[in-house]
Design an enzyme around this catalytic site. Structure first.
Site, PDB file in Angstrom:
ATOM      1  CG  HIS A   1       5.470   0.217   7.213  1.00 47.56           C
ATOM      2  ND1 HIS A   1       5.694   1.327   7.971  1.00 47.56           N
ATOM      3  CD2 HIS A   1       4.901   0.796   6.183  1.00 47.56           C
ATOM      4  CE1 HIS A   1       5.751   2.422   7.363  1.00 47.56           C
ATOM      5  NE2 HIS A   1       5.207   2.108   6.012  1.00 47.56           N
TER       6      HIS A   1
ATOM      7  CG  ASN B   1       9.304   8.699   4.241  1.00 48.74           C
ATOM      8  OD1 ASN B   1       9.960   8.176   3.801  1.00 48.74           O
ATOM      9  ND2 ASN B   1       8.127   8.101   4.205  1.00 48.74           N
TER      10      ASN B   1
ATOM     11  CG  HIS C   1       2.296  11.978  -1.029  1.00 48.67           C
ATOM     12  ND1 HIS C   1       2.664  10.787  -0.476  1.00 48.67           N
ATOM     13  CD2 HIS C   1       1.201  12.329  -0.669  1.00 48.67           C
ATOM     14  CE1 HIS C   1       1.644  10.063  -0.255  1.00 48.67           C
ATOM     15  NE2 HIS C   1       0.394  11.155  -0.137  1.00 48.67           N
TER      16      HIS C   1
ATOM     17  CG  HIS D   1       8.456   6.598  -4.854  1.00 47.37           C
ATOM     18  ND1 HIS D   1       7.753   7.930  -4.961  1.00 47.37           N
ATOM     19  CD2 HIS D   1       8.691   6.344  -3.482  1.00 47.37           C
ATOM     20  CE1 HIS D   1       7.147   8.097  -3.678  1.00 47.37           C
ATOM     21  NE2 HIS D   1       7.481   7.347  -2.911  1.00 47.37           N
TER      22      HIS D   1
ATOM     23  CG  HIS E   1       3.071   7.468  -4.926  1.00 46.51           C
ATOM     24  ND1 HIS E   1       2.270   8.581  -4.781  1.00 46.51           N
ATOM     25  CD2 HIS E   1       3.991   7.551  -3.763  1.00 46.51           C
ATOM     26  CE1 HIS E   1       2.616   9.218  -3.375  1.00 46.51           C
ATOM     27  NE2 HIS E   1       3.791   8.511  -3.076  1.00 46.51           N
TER      28      HIS E   1
ATOM     29  CB  ALA F   1       0.138   3.841   4.320  1.00 46.10           C
TER      30      ALA F   1
ATOM     31  CG  LEU G   1      -1.883   6.571   2.680  1.00 46.47           C
ATOM     32  CD1 LEU G   1      -1.451   7.653   3.751  1.00 46.47           C
ATOM     33  CD2 LEU G   1      -3.249   7.078   2.178  1.00 46.47           C
TER      34      LEU G   1
ATOM     35  CG  ASP H   1       5.360   4.446  -2.620  1.00 46.68           C
ATOM     36  OD1 ASP H   1       6.247   4.994  -1.714  1.00 46.68           O
ATOM     37  OD2 ASP H   1       4.148   4.708  -2.332  1.00 46.68           O
TER      38      ASP H   1
ATOM     39  CE  LYS I   1       7.237  12.497  -2.200  1.00 51.95           C
ATOM     40  NZ  LYS I   1       7.226  10.896  -1.590  1.00 51.95           N
TER      41      LYS I   1
ATOM     42  CG  HIS J   1       9.519   4.822   1.066  1.00 54.66           C
ATOM     43  ND1 HIS J   1       9.579   5.963   1.666  1.00 54.66           N
ATOM     44  CD2 HIS J   1       8.696   4.679   0.167  1.00 54.66           C
ATOM     45  CE1 HIS J   1       8.442   6.638   1.193  1.00 54.66           C
ATOM     46  NE2 HIS J   1       7.925   5.908   0.435  1.00 54.66           N
ATOM     47  CG  LEU J   2      16.426   1.719   0.258  1.00 49.67           C
ATOM     48  CD1 LEU J   2      17.689   2.379  -0.175  1.00 49.67           C
ATOM     49  CD2 LEU J   2      16.143   0.206  -0.101  1.00 49.67           C
ATOM     50  NE  ARG J   3       9.922   2.092   5.532  1.00 53.89           N
ATOM     51  CZ  ARG J   3       9.092   3.079   5.135  1.00 53.89           C
ATOM     52  NH1 ARG J   3       9.252   4.254   5.049  1.00 53.89           N
ATOM     53  NH2 ARG J   3       7.749   2.481   4.866  1.00 53.89           N
TER      54      ARG J   3
HETATM   55  O1  DOR Z   1       2.033   3.622   1.332  1.00 56.93           O
HETATM   56  C1  DOR Z   1       2.924   4.777   1.579  1.00 56.93           C
HETATM   57  N1  DOR Z   1       3.982   4.360   2.271  1.00 56.93           N
HETATM   58  N2  DOR Z   1       2.769   5.769   1.041  1.00 56.93           N
HETATM   59  C2  DOR Z   1       3.682   6.885   1.188  1.00 56.93           C
HETATM   60  O2  DOR Z   1       3.607   7.938   0.744  1.00 56.93           O
HETATM   61  C3  DOR Z   1       4.770   6.798   2.309  1.00 56.93           C
HETATM   62  C4  DOR Z   1       5.082   5.344   2.373  1.00 56.93           C
HETATM   63  C5  DOR Z   1       5.959   5.136   3.738  1.00 56.93           C
HETATM   64  O3  DOR Z   1       6.742   5.762   3.768  1.00 56.93           O
HETATM   65  O4  DOR Z   1       5.482   4.171   4.190  1.00 56.93           O
HETATM   66 ZN    ZN Z   2       6.788   6.750  -1.056  1.00 53.27          ZN
END
Ligand code: DOR
Ligand code: ZN
Length: 364
Positions: A268, A58, A152, A30, A190, A280, A236, A264, A115, A32-34
């Site tokens: 940011h 996302n 989620h 899990h 998560h 988050a 989150l 996860d 997802k 996030h690479l943006r």
């Molecule tokens: O903390 C989080 N950040 N929880 C998530 O479910 C999404 C993630 C994000 O994309 O920043």
């Molecule tokens: Zn996530």
């Protein structure tokens, strides 16, 4: 230092005094690479330590079609060396998702999983699902094709306390979905509560797993709120009270293959975290394996780190384990990854576990 082979089958070795651990190279189930500048800045951190990662969809706009997943995979590959890291793509489920598109994208090898974000649950989840009956056909098609649903697990109702949202989701949403579509393979992503751990343990279908992050093994809600508000610990699902963290450590270190690593890691830029309404996400990728080694060692279960990080995930996904190895080395002198990762969009603060890092990944 004497090396002992614990399990010739998995290749796990550790030295007396536990100052060295060699394990199969781990995967991150899990991540996030943006995109754009942040992708370029953070992807090397994951690629350095992990062989594969399930990449979250996302983005803005979200990755909803196989073609978009393929294009995103190319953008990820473009910022990384050609070999050594495999992004496993996911589709973002919406109420308009076409079941046939999902099955075709999976059959073509473009996507590994789908997802589910309840609408409004977290970062960029506005296109998520409001009415779960409207995606029943997608669930049925996924069950038929053996495509995992990554969940989620939080309700979004304003009247449900944010610390209760995961437990309520299990009762009100997840369990009914699983009863209605018993063939569906589900990963509870998560997990943060003893209730989620218990729900996984109680299952006997063989079709339920759960990822556990690095940060939820380390922080509880006091880390976010006591003595000042700390936005870099806000994620989150939000970290819960200490009893839940302890339940997560027991699950992760307990040898049950239904629990496996999904960091996860969610970068940011600092401007989006250190503000009146902060995003988050904890950026853990640069320290994930060293922090895990600390947690597993503290639990007296360093020998189970390989199962959690390198073996259980592939088993759930039906993929081969990685053949190459990672060595973690423990030194008397702590090291630091630095406070931030710089990107062209601004700095991203790296997760601080709150203890000195003595374990470090040996460069390969
Ligand atoms: O903390 C989080 N950040 N929880 C998530 O479910 C999404 C993630 C994000 O994309 O920043
Ligand atoms: Zn996530």
């Amino acid at each position: 230092m004497v090396r002992i082979t614990l399990d010739a089958g998995t290749g796990l070795r550790y030295g007396r005094g536990m100052d060295r651990l060699t394990l199969r190279r781990p995967d991150d189930w899990h991540l996030h690479l943006r995109d754009g500048a942040v992708l370029a800045a953070v992807a090397p951190d994951s690629a350095r330590d992990f062989a594969r990662a399930i990449v979250m969809p996302n983005l803005v706009p979200p990755v909803v079609t196989g073609a978009q997943a393929a294009a995103y995979r190319e953008r990820i590959r473009a910022v990384l060396p050609a070999a050594g890291f495999t992004p496993l793509m996911t589709l973002y489920l919406t109420e308009d998702t076409d079941p046939e598109d999902v099955v075709a994208a999976h059959a073509a090898g473009l996507v590994t999983a789908v997802k589910l974000y309840p609408a409004g649950a977290t970062t960029n989840s506005a296109s998520g699902v409001r009415d779960f009956d409207r995606v029943r056909g997608v669930f049925e098609a996924m069950a038929g094709a053996g495509i995992p649903l990554l969940v989620h697990g939080e309700v979004t109702d304003a009247d449900i306390d944010i610390f209760d949202r995961e437990a309520v989701f299990i009762d009100r949403v997840l369990d009914p979905i699983r009863r209605a579509t018993p063939g569906l393979r589900v990963v509870m992503e998560h997990i943060t509560t003893a209730e989620a751990v218990g729900y996984v343990r109680a299952d006997s279908s063989g079709r339920l797993g759960a990822t556990i992050t690095v940060h939820h093994l380390v922080i509880n809600r006091n880390h976010i709120l006591a003595g000042g508000i700390r936005p870099h610990y806000y994620c989150l699902p939000v970290a819960k009270r200490e009893t839940h963290r302890v339940a997560l450590v027991e699950a992760a270190t307990g040898g049950d293959p239904r629990f496996f690593l999904g960091t996860d890691s969610a970068p940011h830029v600092d401007a989006a975290k250190e503000t009146a309404c902060g995003c988050a996400g904890c950026y853990t990728a640069p320290v994930a394996m060293p922090v895990l080694a600390h947690v597993f060692e503290a639990a007296g279960r360093l020998d189970r780190l390989e199962g959690f990080a390198s073996l259980a995930g592939p088993a759930f996904y039906g993929l081969p384990v990685n053949e190459d190895r990672m060595t973690l080395v423990k030194s008397p002198e702590p090291w630091s990854p630095g406070a931030r990762r710089e990107s062209a969009d601004g700095p991203v603060t790296i997760f601080d576990p709150g203890f000195p890092l003595h374990w470090r990944v040996q460069p390969s």
